[in-house]
Design a protein around this motif. Structure first.
Motif, PDB file in Angstrom:
ATOM      1  N   ARG A  76       0.831  -1.209   0.000  1.00  0.00           N
ATOM      2  CA  ARG A  76       0.000   0.000   0.000  1.00  0.00           C
ATOM      3  C   ARG A  76       0.863   1.256   0.000  1.00  0.00           C
ATOM      4  NH1 ARG A  76      -2.952  -3.433   3.208  1.00  0.00           N
ATOM      5  NH2 ARG A  76      -2.121  -2.586   5.135  1.00  0.00           N
ATOM      6  N   LYS A  82      -3.223   3.253  -6.936  1.00  0.00           N
ATOM      7  CA  LYS A  82      -4.123   2.721  -5.910  1.00  0.00           C
ATOM      8  C   LYS A  82      -4.722   1.391  -6.371  1.00  0.00           C
ATOM      9  CE  LYS A  82      -8.081   3.886  -3.014  1.00  0.00           C
ATOM     10  NZ  LYS A  82      -8.454   2.519  -2.870  1.00  0.00           N
ATOM     11  N   ALA A  85      -2.355  -1.384  -5.565  1.00  0.00           N
ATOM     12  CA  ALA A  85      -2.370  -1.684  -4.129  1.00  0.00           C
ATOM     13  C   ALA A  85      -3.635  -2.449  -3.760  1.00  0.00           C
ATOM     14  CB  ALA A  85      -2.268  -0.393  -3.316  1.00  0.00           C
ATOM     15  N   ASP A  86      -4.774  -2.027  -4.294  1.00  0.00           N
ATOM     16  CA  ASP A  86      -6.038  -2.708  -4.006  1.00  0.00           C
ATOM     17  C   ASP A  86      -6.014  -4.155  -4.493  1.00  0.00           C
ATOM     18  OD1 ASP A  86      -6.992  -0.409  -2.851  1.00  0.00           O
ATOM     19  OD2 ASP A  86      -8.181   0.204  -4.600  1.00  0.00           O
ATOM     20  N   THR A  89      -3.726  -6.165  -2.207  1.00  0.00           N
ATOM     21  CA  THR A  89      -4.367  -6.303  -0.901  1.00  0.00           C
ATOM     22  C   THR A  89      -5.497  -7.329  -0.958  1.00  0.00           C
ATOM     23  OG1 THR A  89      -3.791  -4.027  -0.347  1.00  0.00           O
ATOM     24  CG2 THR A  89      -5.508  -5.050   0.961  1.00  0.00           C
TER      25      THR A  89
END
Length: 109
Positions: A76, A82, A85-86, A89
């Protein structure tokens, strides 16, 4: 040297609102700050040999979960976007679910 100066290391933990309230109430009942209460309760528990020791596989599971969480944290912070990262994750969350199912002996679907 004062007691405060001897204690330079601090640890952080996450609590729910209910846990925080319980700790604050317990500390207040014995006339201590929440931090002092936590320190003394934790040290007393760690020195009590009657507490059940964790099994090696539980320790391994704990370490594995911590490593997955660390990877997610670093991802992250360093992701190009983003969305990257999402995506990572989400993959790590799926991995944790599979780890828990495997640990409990369930068939992963």
């Amino acid at each position: 040297m004062s007691e405060k100066r001897k204690r330079q290391i601090s640890l952080k933990c996450r609590l729910s609102a209910q846990e925080q309230q319980e700790i604050q109430s317990a500390a207040k009942r014995v006339g201590m700050s929440p931090a002092s209460f936590l320190r003394q309760a934790t040290l007393a528990a760690s020195r009590d040999h009657r507490l059940s020791a964790q099994k090696p596989e539980q320790l391994l599971l704990r370490d594995l979960i911590a490593e997955v969480e660390r990877i997610g944290h670093v991802t992250r912070k360093r992701a190009v976007t983003k969305a990257d990262a999402d995506r990572v994750t989400d993959q790590l969350r799926r991995l944790l679910i599979l780890i828990f199912r495997f640990h409990r002996g369930e068939q992963a679907t």
